[in-house]
Design an enzyme around this catalytic site. Sequence first.
Site, PDB file in Angstrom:
ATOM      1  N   LYS A   1       0.613  -1.588  -0.216  1.00 51.27           N
ATOM      2  CA  LYS A   1       0.553  -0.281  -0.213  1.00 51.27           C
ATOM      3  C   LYS A   1       0.965   1.118  -0.058  1.00 51.27           C
ATOM      4  O   LYS A   1       1.205   2.261  -0.894  1.00 51.27           O
ATOM      5  CB  LYS A   1      -0.847  -0.456   0.864  1.00 51.27           C
ATOM      6  CG  LYS A   1      -1.447   1.395   1.582  1.00 51.27           C
ATOM      7  CD  LYS A   1      -2.083   1.509   3.091  1.00 51.27           C
ATOM      8  CE  LYS A   1      -1.702   1.850   3.241  1.00 51.27           C
ATOM      9  NZ  LYS A   1      -1.370   3.030   4.654  1.00 51.27           N
ATOM     10  N   ASN A   2       2.011   1.377   1.078  1.00 49.72           N
ATOM     11  CA  ASN A   2       2.815   2.629   0.633  1.00 49.72           C
ATOM     12  C   ASN A   2       3.507   2.779   0.110  1.00 49.72           C
ATOM     13  O   ASN A   2       4.241   3.702  -0.142  1.00 49.72           O
ATOM     14  CB  ASN A   2       3.100   2.647   2.462  1.00 49.72           C
ATOM     15  CG  ASN A   2       2.137   2.325   3.325  1.00 49.72           C
ATOM     16  OD1 ASN A   2       0.761   3.228   3.935  1.00 49.72           O
ATOM     17  ND2 ASN A   2       2.920   2.646   4.288  1.00 49.72           N
TER      18      ASN A   2
ATOM     19  N   ARG B   1      -8.805  -0.782   5.266  1.00 48.98           N
ATOM     20  CA  ARG B   1      -7.722   0.341   4.290  1.00 48.98           C
ATOM     21  C   ARG B   1      -6.475  -0.213   3.968  1.00 48.98           C
ATOM     22  O   ARG B   1      -6.112   0.974   3.303  1.00 48.98           O
ATOM     23  CB  ARG B   1      -7.623   1.805   5.577  1.00 48.98           C
ATOM     24  CG  ARG B   1      -9.291   2.464   5.926  1.00 48.98           C
ATOM     25  CD  ARG B   1      -8.050   3.827   6.650  1.00 48.98           C
ATOM     26  NE  ARG B   1      -6.911   4.193   6.091  1.00 48.98           N
ATOM     27  CZ  ARG B   1      -6.921   5.059   6.566  1.00 48.98           C
ATOM     28  NH1 ARG B   1      -6.345   5.756   7.672  1.00 48.98           N
ATOM     29  NH2 ARG B   1      -5.148   6.039   5.985  1.00 48.98           N
TER      30      ARG B   1
ATOM     31  N   ARG C   1      -0.268  15.092  11.798  1.00 52.08           N
ATOM     32  CA  ARG C   1       0.170  14.633  10.657  1.00 52.08           C
ATOM     33  C   ARG C   1       0.844  16.448  10.398  1.00 52.08           C
ATOM     34  O   ARG C   1      -0.619  16.531   9.370  1.00 52.08           O
ATOM     35  CB  ARG C   1      -1.093  13.907   9.804  1.00 52.08           C
ATOM     36  CG  ARG C   1      -1.056  12.613  10.243  1.00 52.08           C
ATOM     37  CD  ARG C   1      -0.453  11.264  11.247  1.00 52.08           C
ATOM     38  NE  ARG C   1       0.420  10.685   9.781  1.00 52.08           N
ATOM     39  CZ  ARG C   1      -0.337   9.639   9.279  1.00 52.08           C
ATOM     40  NH1 ARG C   1      -1.347   8.845   9.193  1.00 52.08           N
ATOM     41  NH2 ARG C   1       0.422   8.937   7.727  1.00 52.08           N
TER      42      ARG C   1
ATOM     43  N   CYS D   1      -4.921  12.514  12.077  1.00 48.40           N
ATOM     44  CA  CYS D   1      -5.811  11.184  12.964  1.00 48.40           C
ATOM     45  C   CYS D   1      -5.579  10.705  14.101  1.00 48.40           C
ATOM     46  O   CYS D   1      -4.992  11.083  15.013  1.00 48.40           O
ATOM     47  CB  CYS D   1      -5.323  10.944  11.590  1.00 48.40           C
ATOM     48  SG  CYS D   1      -3.737  10.350  11.731  1.00 48.40           S
TER      49      CYS D   1
ATOM     50  N   ASP E   1       5.163   1.278  12.079  1.00 50.71           N
ATOM     51  CA  ASP E   1       4.206   0.513  11.158  1.00 50.71           C
ATOM     52  C   ASP E   1       3.872  -1.112  12.135  1.00 50.71           C
ATOM     53  O   ASP E   1       2.332  -1.901  12.067  1.00 50.71           O
ATOM     54  CB  ASP E   1       3.398   0.238  10.253  1.00 50.71           C
ATOM     55  CG  ASP E   1       2.815   1.500   9.157  1.00 50.71           C
ATOM     56  OD1 ASP E   1       3.984   1.646   8.008  1.00 50.71           O
ATOM     57  OD2 ASP E   1       3.310   2.678  10.136  1.00 50.71           O
TER      58      ASP E   1
END
Length: 417
Positions: A22-23, A397, A121, A116, A305
């Site tokens: 994803k990243n 997500r 952020r 978030c 993460d």
Amino acid sequence: MQKLEVFGAKKLKGQINISGSKNASLPILASTLLSNKKIYLKNIPKVNDIETMINLLKSLGSKVKFEKKDLVINNSGQDKKFAAYKLVKTMRAGILVLGPLLAKFGNAKVSLPGGCAIGSRPIDLHLQALSKLGVEYKIYQGYVHAFAPKGLKGSNIHFSKISVGATENLIIAACLAKGITKLSNCAIEPEIKDLTNFLVKLGCNIKWVGKRSIKIIGVNQIKQTTYSVMFDRIEAGTYLIAAAITEGNLIIKKIIPDVIKTEINILKKIGVKILAKKREIKVIGGKKIKNLNIKTAPYPGFPTDLQAQIMVLLCKASKESFIQEDIFENRFMHVAELNRMGAQISIKGNKVLIKGNIKFASAELMATDLRASVSLILAALTAKGKTIINRIYHLDRGYEELEKKLKKVGAKIRRIK
Ligand code: EPZ
């Protein structure tokens, strides 16, 4: 609102194929705005953040669609420079369209990401660096109004703090800037190397000239290209920990073990048996889990993460451990939920103290952010009985086909409306 129902305790056995990252996909998708040619991307994971980025690109005038497994992007008619709040608020990586839009058009209006669950952020590092390329901006009504009256001009930029997103935004912007840009103190996550590999295939002139330094010479010709994004190293790390915590036995495939050697070494120190081959890892969980003190850090350090996931594993260690979260200011939302399952974790600033020898008990829980939600599943897999996890939109997500992959290796897990 959908929920997950997980019945433990289950030992996971079998093999799991890791999806695309994803990243890596998000900055690569944003950088396609640089090109007016057709681009074919492979191994893009079907997760909600990718869908959001695709919708953001479409809102900017891109033509984007899946053709079988390939994602085909055609920006020949892409002419809008407005990235709306409704798309950026759910996925902070939306700010990554700022760099390419400025590079291509010299102006852009992009929503501020907003905070978030894991932190505020900010994007000050992005904006400070972009202004070094000749960008002027003002923040007004929740948007960045940015413009480069004389176009982007190459410059030497040193990031005062390591930032994945700021590094990505600047690399992309510098690709079309006039002249030479040198970025130093860059983030060097593997996803950023994947981005630069992609941009070089697009015809950009990019060279890593030091551990955290990169040199970019602006071009005005972008080619058509096909590219396959790298594997998702956080998904891989999550399943390694799943095998360890359930005393299971998994083969994790479609990965490059060398990319996650820090995680592998940490798990070996904790007592997990790991056999790494060229493109796969065999992981065998055992009864004995040793305690360990961990600090999160930019790559090649231990990734933030995976902090929530390793925390669950350390609850089962023979003695207490601590984890220090040095990247985000509020990334312990999962602690309260784990404590409801019987964990004894106490928070002191950006550090948590984790008591060992915990036997998780099933409970009804609430997911709070992407990586926290998967840590609750890991705990639920080891807890006898039924655990319910609410708000699993967080999970959707960033983990492709999570239930399907877990069911295939013996987990009893299902989604309920
Ligand atoms: C990327 O976020 C990842 N997201 C995050 O993964 C990951 O946790 C993070 O990098 C760190 O590795 C994507 O790649 C889409 P940063 P990013 O800029 O770019 C501060 C996930 O779960 N900062 O490296 O936003 C910031 O507040 C997500 O997949 C500033 O102060 O991370 C944070 O404390 C979560 N000013 C620290 O730097 C800025 O201008 C690191 O942020 C930018 C960042």
